[in-house]
Motif scaffolding. Structure first.
Motif, PDB file in Angstrom:
ATOM      1  N   ASN A   1      27.046  43.825  39.995  1.00  0.00           N
ATOM      2  CA  ASN A   1      25.921  42.990  39.590  1.00  0.00           C
ATOM      3  C   ASN A   1      26.371  41.845  38.688  1.00  0.00           C
ATOM      4  O   ASN A   1      27.127  42.050  37.729  1.00  0.00           O
ATOM      5  CB  ASN A   1      24.878  43.829  38.848  1.00  0.00           C
ATOM      6  CG  ASN A   1      23.758  42.963  38.285  1.00  0.00           C
ATOM      7  OD1 ASN A   1      23.277  42.054  38.949  1.00  0.00           O
ATOM      8  ND2 ASN A   1      23.366  43.253  37.052  1.00  0.00           N
ATOM      9  N   THR A   2      25.892  40.643  38.992  1.00  0.00           N
ATOM     10  CA  THR A   2      26.164  39.476  38.155  1.00  0.00           C
ATOM     11  C   THR A   2      24.874  38.761  37.749  1.00  0.00           C
ATOM     12  O   THR A   2      24.911  37.597  37.360  1.00  0.00           O
ATOM     13  CB  THR A   2      27.083  38.483  38.890  1.00  0.00           C
ATOM     14  OG1 THR A   2      26.463  38.090  40.122  1.00  0.00           O
ATOM     15  CG2 THR A   2      28.435  39.096  39.168  1.00  0.00           C
ATOM     16  N   THR A   3      23.752  39.450  37.829  1.00  0.00           N
ATOM     17  CA  THR A   3      22.457  38.851  37.508  1.00  0.00           C
ATOM     18  C   THR A   3      21.952  39.389  36.172  1.00  0.00           C
ATOM     19  O   THR A   3      22.016  40.595  35.912  1.00  0.00           O
ATOM     20  CB  THR A   3      21.428  39.167  38.604  1.00  0.00           C
ATOM     21  OG1 THR A   3      21.899  38.648  39.851  1.00  0.00           O
ATOM     22  CG2 THR A   3      20.083  38.547  38.287  1.00  0.00           C
ATOM     23  N   ILE A   4      21.452  38.502  35.331  1.00  0.00           N
ATOM     24  CA  ILE A   4      20.911  38.889  34.031  1.00  0.00           C
ATOM     25  C   ILE A   4      19.564  38.203  33.822  1.00  0.00           C
ATOM     26  O   ILE A   4      19.210  37.257  34.531  1.00  0.00           O
ATOM     27  CB  ILE A   4      21.863  38.525  32.875  1.00  0.00           C
ATOM     28  CG1 ILE A   4      22.054  37.002  32.800  1.00  0.00           C
ATOM     29  CG2 ILE A   4      23.193  39.228  33.027  1.00  0.00           C
ATOM     30  CD1 ILE A   4      22.851  36.536  31.592  1.00  0.00           C
ATOM     31  N   ARG A   5      18.831  38.690  32.826  1.00  0.00           N
ATOM     32  CA  ARG A   5      17.601  38.044  32.374  1.00  0.00           C
ATOM     33  C   ARG A   5      17.668  37.953  30.848  1.00  0.00           C
ATOM     34  O   ARG A   5      17.450  38.939  30.152  1.00  0.00           O
ATOM     35  CB  ARG A   5      16.373  38.841  32.819  1.00  0.00           C
ATOM     36  CG  ARG A   5      16.144  38.810  34.318  1.00  0.00           C
ATOM     37  CD  ARG A   5      14.902  39.594  34.731  1.00  0.00           C
ATOM     38  NE  ARG A   5      13.687  39.065  34.097  1.00  0.00           N
ATOM     39  CZ  ARG A   5      12.459  39.440  34.439  1.00  0.00           C
ATOM     40  NH1 ARG A   5      12.280  40.322  35.416  1.00  0.00           N
ATOM     41  NH2 ARG A   5      11.415  38.934  33.825  1.00  0.00           N
ATOM     42  N   ASN A   6      18.021  36.778  30.342  1.00  0.00           N
ATOM     43  CA  ASN A   6      18.115  36.529  28.898  1.00  0.00           C
ATOM     44  C   ASN A   6      17.311  35.285  28.549  1.00  0.00           C
ATOM     45  O   ASN A   6      17.390  34.274  29.262  1.00  0.00           O
ATOM     46  CB  ASN A   6      19.563  36.308  28.469  1.00  0.00           C
ATOM     47  CG  ASN A   6      20.404  37.583  28.447  1.00  0.00           C
ATOM     48  OD1 ASN A   6      21.579  37.537  28.148  1.00  0.00           O
ATOM     49  ND2 ASN A   6      19.825  38.720  28.795  1.00  0.00           N
ATOM     50  N   ASN A   7      16.551  35.358  27.453  1.00  0.00           N
ATOM     51  CA  ASN A   7      15.850  34.164  27.004  1.00  0.00           C
ATOM     52  C   ASN A   7      16.510  33.511  25.799  1.00  0.00           C
ATOM     53  O   ASN A   7      16.056  32.465  25.334  1.00  0.00           O
ATOM     54  CB  ASN A   7      14.372  34.459  26.682  1.00  0.00           C
ATOM     55  CG  ASN A   7      14.212  35.525  25.603  1.00  0.00           C
ATOM     56  OD1 ASN A   7      15.143  36.267  25.314  1.00  0.00           O
ATOM     57  ND2 ASN A   7      13.019  35.619  25.034  1.00  0.00           N
ATOM     58  N   ASP A   8      17.581  34.091  25.301  1.00  0.00           N
ATOM     59  CA  ASP A   8      18.350  33.481  24.224  1.00  0.00           C
ATOM     60  C   ASP A   8      19.810  33.409  24.649  1.00  0.00           C
ATOM     61  O   ASP A   8      20.318  34.286  25.346  1.00  0.00           O
ATOM     62  CB  ASP A   8      18.219  34.283  22.929  1.00  0.00           C
ATOM     63  CG  ASP A   8      16.831  34.158  22.312  1.00  0.00           C
ATOM     64  OD1 ASP A   8      16.444  33.036  21.976  1.00  0.00           O
ATOM     65  OD2 ASP A   8      16.146  35.202  22.194  1.00  0.00           O
ATOM     66  N   ARG A   9      20.498  32.387  24.202  1.00  0.00           N
ATOM     67  CA  ARG A   9      21.873  32.129  24.619  1.00  0.00           C
ATOM     68  C   ARG A   9      22.857  33.016  23.870  1.00  0.00           C
ATOM     69  O   ARG A   9      22.705  33.277  22.678  1.00  0.00           O
ATOM     70  CB  ARG A   9      22.224  30.666  24.370  1.00  0.00           C
ATOM     71  CG  ARG A   9      23.659  30.277  24.732  1.00  0.00           C
ATOM     72  CD  ARG A   9      23.856  28.768  24.569  1.00  0.00           C
ATOM     73  NE  ARG A   9      25.229  28.386  24.806  1.00  0.00           N
ATOM     74  CZ  ARG A   9      26.166  28.317  23.861  1.00  0.00           C
ATOM     75  NH1 ARG A   9      25.840  28.578  22.607  1.00  0.00           N
ATOM     76  NH2 ARG A   9      27.410  27.962  24.147  1.00  0.00           N
ATOM     77  N   THR A  10      23.878  33.471  24.585  1.00  0.00           N
ATOM     78  CA  THR A  10      25.003  34.157  23.964  1.00  0.00           C
ATOM     79  C   THR A  10      26.233  33.278  24.157  1.00  0.00           C
ATOM     80  O   THR A  10      26.630  32.994  25.294  1.00  0.00           O
ATOM     81  CB  THR A  10      25.248  35.534  24.608  1.00  0.00           C
ATOM     82  OG1 THR A  10      24.116  36.369  24.357  1.00  0.00           O
ATOM     83  CG2 THR A  10      26.485  36.192  24.033  1.00  0.00           C
TER      84      THR A  10
ATOM     85  N   ILE B   1      18.532  34.551  35.827  1.00  0.00           N
ATOM     86  CA  ILE B   1      17.391  34.179  36.658  1.00  0.00           C
ATOM     87  C   ILE B   1      16.189  33.741  35.826  1.00  0.00           C
ATOM     88  O   ILE B   1      15.225  33.204  36.361  1.00  0.00           O
ATOM     89  CB  ILE B   1      16.985  35.327  37.607  1.00  0.00           C
ATOM     90  CG1 ILE B   1      16.593  36.587  36.817  1.00  0.00           C
ATOM     91  CG2 ILE B   1      18.104  35.620  38.582  1.00  0.00           C
ATOM     92  CD1 ILE B   1      16.105  37.721  37.714  1.00  0.00           C
ATOM     93  N   THR B   2      16.261  33.938  34.507  1.00  0.00           N
ATOM     94  CA  THR B   2      15.156  33.493  33.652  1.00  0.00           C
ATOM     95  C   THR B   2      15.026  31.981  33.671  1.00  0.00           C
ATOM     96  O   THR B   2      13.927  31.436  33.780  1.00  0.00           O
ATOM     97  CB  THR B   2      15.372  33.985  32.211  1.00  0.00           C
ATOM     98  OG1 THR B   2      15.435  35.409  32.209  1.00  0.00           O
ATOM     99  CG2 THR B   2      14.250  33.522  31.293  1.00  0.00           C
ATOM    100  N   ASN B   3      16.176  31.288  33.561  1.00  0.00           N
ATOM    101  CA  ASN B   3      16.140  29.825  33.537  1.00  0.00           C
ATOM    102  C   ASN B   3      17.007  29.202  34.625  1.00  0.00           C
ATOM    103  O   ASN B   3      17.300  28.005  34.579  1.00  0.00           O
ATOM    104  CB  ASN B   3      16.575  29.295  32.158  1.00  0.00           C
ATOM    105  CG  ASN B   3      17.894  29.892  31.719  1.00  0.00           C
ATOM    106  OD1 ASN B   3      18.661  30.419  32.526  1.00  0.00           O
ATOM    107  ND2 ASN B   3      18.172  29.806  30.428  1.00  0.00           N
ATOM    108  N   ASP B   4      17.439  30.027  35.592  1.00  0.00           N
ATOM    109  CA  ASP B   4      18.234  29.556  36.728  1.00  0.00           C
ATOM    110  C   ASP B   4      19.492  28.817  36.271  1.00  0.00           C
ATOM    111  O   ASP B   4      19.815  27.730  36.748  1.00  0.00           O
ATOM    112  CB  ASP B   4      17.396  28.650  37.635  1.00  0.00           C
ATOM    113  CG  ASP B   4      18.060  28.416  38.998  1.00  0.00           C
ATOM    114  OD1 ASP B   4      18.847  29.290  39.426  1.00  0.00           O
ATOM    115  OD2 ASP B   4      17.802  27.365  39.612  1.00  0.00           O
ATOM    116  N   THR B   5      20.224  29.429  35.327  1.00  0.00           N
ATOM    117  CA  THR B   5      21.494  28.865  34.857  1.00  0.00           C
ATOM    118  C   THR B   5      22.579  29.924  34.961  1.00  0.00           C
ATOM    119  O   THR B   5      22.303  31.123  35.047  1.00  0.00           O
ATOM    120  CB  THR B   5      21.389  28.396  33.396  1.00  0.00           C
ATOM    121  OG1 THR B   5      21.052  29.517  32.562  1.00  0.00           O
ATOM    122  CG2 THR B   5      20.338  27.299  33.243  1.00  0.00           C
TER     123      THR B   5
END
Length: 788
Positions: free
Chosen positions: A287-296, A209-213
């Protein structure tokens, strides 16, 4: 899961098969051939346990990559790492659990006679498949030192017949799509070609949900070609270039639980409360929602080519030269703090002051693999009482790794940067012969001499923001070792359709190097790590019954591995210094029973079933690491943990001898089939397909932590469609995970370091997480195949 449910797949197959076999028509099952002995043979004549995914099974199950292959084979499982770089394949419950560029895999993956130089290369799109052979148990005699636990032998489609095109398109309701096309055939009597291209994309099951991807998906683009030239009546030349671009947006984890839900701070930093960092995430079991600002994930490109020249000799033997080159590059990264805040604004320097860096905690790196191989192979004629294969082998792998973690000076990011490279050169000579010494008796014997030279270079320094300055450097070059592996089997043909055998074999995996961030002067002095060896015994039978309407393959096996390469703590030789490093631990063993069967219940109804009962265990590991248990009176560790064990350098250790190997289910079952519905007088026929697989519970960690336990699960897929009678098109519809059973293969536990300690009110925060499997939720789709 109820006990009745666990037995359902196999019971269903038996219940269907027994009353219906008598009604089958005169035609038999598809004839299956394999190249497990480096010659084309009927499966039922080969004295070893082999499971085969035929073209029909591959098509019915929409097999795209090695993970799909593993899902359909009870002998195989995957150890999932924190990035695709660290994924590993297990055979009969044994695989490499300490993965790095200096450690070879226990299971070899071979594509069109060419082994992949590093196992991570297998986790990409596998286009144009014709057959996949699962060769169980040590295969070192014919397939070399990276096949100590087994091999996956993959064959792509051959060139034959007139020029024609094949296309395939697949789309699912959750956004996955695949496009494939191939064109080929014989241009002239002497020259033919086949060009295949594919592209596929799946966004993923997690949503950021940080970048809607979406996250934990993948995309692949592949281009393969085969060119065949019948240079003379006796000489064939085949050239096979290929390229694959793979993007794995993989391995992010979603929180499934946090207790308590309030009061927790990330790394005990007041400016990083859970209530803010996890806002908008519906934490719960699904739950399938995360908040990450860096890619894994990982981006990779694999380029390579193979050249095979074969000469049909006057005596009926075939002499072949098989050459291969490949170049593989991969860039990987991982969000290490699992949140979308710029955590380095608040993570402190050594003086306790906030760093004030507008970035998150991340690690990243690049891997480059260059591989070359050359094989000369002589295969005798198929006729006669004595049949043999002999050859010479040369290979060189060079692997480089650049790795960066954290930020210089911020201890919470465990900062490090290193450049390392390893190489190995292998020379080998091998031979194997089968002698029919009596009308119904045969003996097979094989030997391989392998000589390996390997080494590494390593340089460590601080990560950015400054330039890379080497503070430590180590190397060990020119380490050589020779090893002999062998195979011996006795085979009895009881009737024309029933064969029994006993077989013994040895396996070998080369020396290893611990090329990780923990390498220091003390552990570098202990490189290389001793090679791994194996001994196996297998007994089995293969039968073809009811005029080729029922085939049965049954095998019992027992394999012991010595000097298993695994991270462990130990004293450095001749010192009182105790360190954790890649080492050779006492032992591992696997034993069990495997069954593969196919039945033609009716001329239009085929059922395939396979089962593996496996007990893969640790036979000797007295100084294994402990695991934490919240609130434990044993210092916060599990009850079996010996705190500050004086026998092992005052470290916290436990004895896990007798424990279960990770990702090694005791029971794995797969049942599938197809029913063809003949429709007249219309121009097409119908068909129905089904597949049910069951996997019993597994541990995902060698330390036996019950928190890493994955419960058993059963997944059922169904399909139906129509097919043109002239085989010009096929339209199919499918539903995967019909009963919507939730499960995960990895990502259990963890999810960040959440706590609150003095000077705050003490709050102990426990978290759970998961990385849902691709089919952890029911989904459906359609596929169109056309030929013209």
């Amino acid at each position: 899961m109820h006990k009745q449910a666990r037995k359902a797949p196999l019971a269903l197959a038996v219940a269907i098969a027994l009353p219906a076999l008598a009604q089958a028509q005169e035609q038999g099952l598809e004839q299956v051939v394999v190249t497990a002995n480096k010659r084309v043979e009927k499966l039922e004549h080969v004295p070893m346990a082999i499971s085969v995914l035929t073209d029909t099974v591959i098509q019915n199950n929409n097999v795209r990559d090695i993970e799909d292959v593993i899902a359909l084979s009870p002998a195989l499982t995957i150890t999932y790492g924190t990035t695709p770089q660290n994924n590993g394949i297990n055979m009969r419950g044994v695989g490499t659990t300490s993965i790095g560029i200096g450690v070879e895999a226990d299971v070899s993956v071979i594509l069109d006679d060419i082994p992949m130089g590093m196992q991570v290369k297998a986790f990409q799109d596998l286009a144009d498949l014709q057959r996949v052979e699962i060769l169980k148990g040590p295969q070192s005699t014919l397939f070399g030192k990276a096949a100590i636990a087994g091999a996956v032998n993959i064959t792509t489609k051959p060139i034959s017949g007139p020029l024609r095109a094949n296309t395939s398109a697949l789309y699912t309701n959750d956004g996955e799509w695949r496009l494939r096309a191939s064109y080929g055939g014989m241009l002239t009597e002497r020259f033919g070609l086949r060009i295949s291209g594919s592209t596929a994309r799946f966004g993923g099951l997690l949503h950021n949900i940080t970048n809607d991807t979406d996250a934990n998906g993948s995309s692949d683009k592949s281009l393969m070609a085969k060119f065949i030239w019948h240079a003379t009546d006796d000489v064939d030349v085949e050239f096979s270039p290929r390229i694959n671009r793979s993007v794995r947006n993989c391995c992010a984890i979603a929180l499934t639980g946090i207790t308590p839900a309030t009061g927790g701070l990330l790394s005990n930093i007041p400016q990083l409360p859970a209530t803010e960092l996890l806002a908008g995430i519906p934490i719960g079991p699904d739950n399938t929602t995360i908040r990450n600002n860096d890619r894994t994930g990982q981006d990779s490109v694999d380029r390579g080519a193979g050249l095979k020249v074969s000469w049909a000799m006057p005596n009926g033997a075939t002499l072949s030269s098989i050459s291969a080159v490949s170049h593989y590059t991969a860039d990987d990264s991982r969000d290490q703090d699992f949140v979308d805040a710029n955590t380095l604004l608040y993570y402190p320097y050594a003086n306790g002051q906030p760093a004030g860096v507008a970035a998150g905690y991340v690690q990243y790196g690049t891997t480059v693999v260059d591989s070359r191989s050359q094989e000369l192979r002589l295969v005798s004629p198929d006729s006669g009482a004595l049949r043999y294969v002999a050859g010479l082998w040369y290979a060189k792998n060079a692997i480089a790794r650049h790795f960066v973690r954290g930020f210089n000076g911020i201890a919470l990011t465990t900062p490090v940067q290193y450049d390392t490279a390893t190489y190995n050169r292998t020379y080998a000579a091998f031979g194997q012969a089968t002698w029919d010494f009596a009308p119904t008796w045969s003996v097979l014997a094989g030997l391989r001499y392998n000589h390996e030279t390997s080494g590494y270079r390593y340089a460590k320094g601080a990560p950015p923001p400054g330039e890379f300055v080497v503070t430590e450097a180590y190397s060990s070059l020119g380490n050589s070792e020779g090893a002999v592996t062998g195979k011996l089997s006795l085979q009895k043909q009881f009737t024309p359709g029933v064969m029994g055998y006993v077989m013994a074999a040895t396996g070998y995996k080369g020396m290893a190097y611990d090329l990780t961030s923990s390498l220091n002067a003390a552990t570098a002095a202990q490189q290389p790590v001793k090679s791994e060896t194996a001994r196996t015994f297998e007994a089995g039978m293969k039968g073809n019954f009811l005029n080729n309407r029922l085939t049965v393959s049954l095998a019992a096996f027992h394999t012991k591995f010595d000097d298993y390469q695994q991270n462990s703590g130990s004293y450095l030789p001749g010192t009182t210094t105790y360190v954790t490093r890649l080492n050779s631990v006492g032992g591992v063993e696997t034993k069990g029973i495997e069954l593969d069967t196919s039945a033609l219940l009716h001329r239009d109804f085929v059922v395939n079933a396979s089962l593996a009962y496996t007990r893969a265990s640790i036979t000797d590991f007295r100084n294994a690491p402990c695991y934490t248990v919240a609130g434990s009176p044993n210092g916060g560790y599990n009850a079996a943990c010996i705190l500050k064990n004086p026998e092992f350098g005052g470290q916290n250790t436990q004895d896990v001898s007798g424990g279960t190997m990770p990702n090694a289910p005791k029971i794995k079952v797969n049942v599938g089939g197809q029913y063809d519905l003949r429709l007249a007088p219309v121009s097409f026929d119908g068909f129905f397909t089904f597949n049910t697989r069951y996997t019993s519970e597994v541990l995902t960690n060698l330390n036996q932590d019950p928190g890493s336990r994955v419960p058993g699960y059963a997944i059922t897929n169904i399909g139906f469609g129509v097919r043109d009678k002239q085989d010009r098109y096929k339209l199919s519809f499918f539903v995967n995970n019909l009963f919507d059973h939730r499960y995960a293969n990895s990502g259990l536990g963890g999810g960040g370091s959440w706590s609150s300690r003095a000077p705050n009110p003490v709050v102990v925060v426990n978290t759970t997480s998961w990385n849902p499997a691709r089919d952890a939720f029911r989904y459906y789709g359609a596929r169109l195949d056309m030929k013209f």
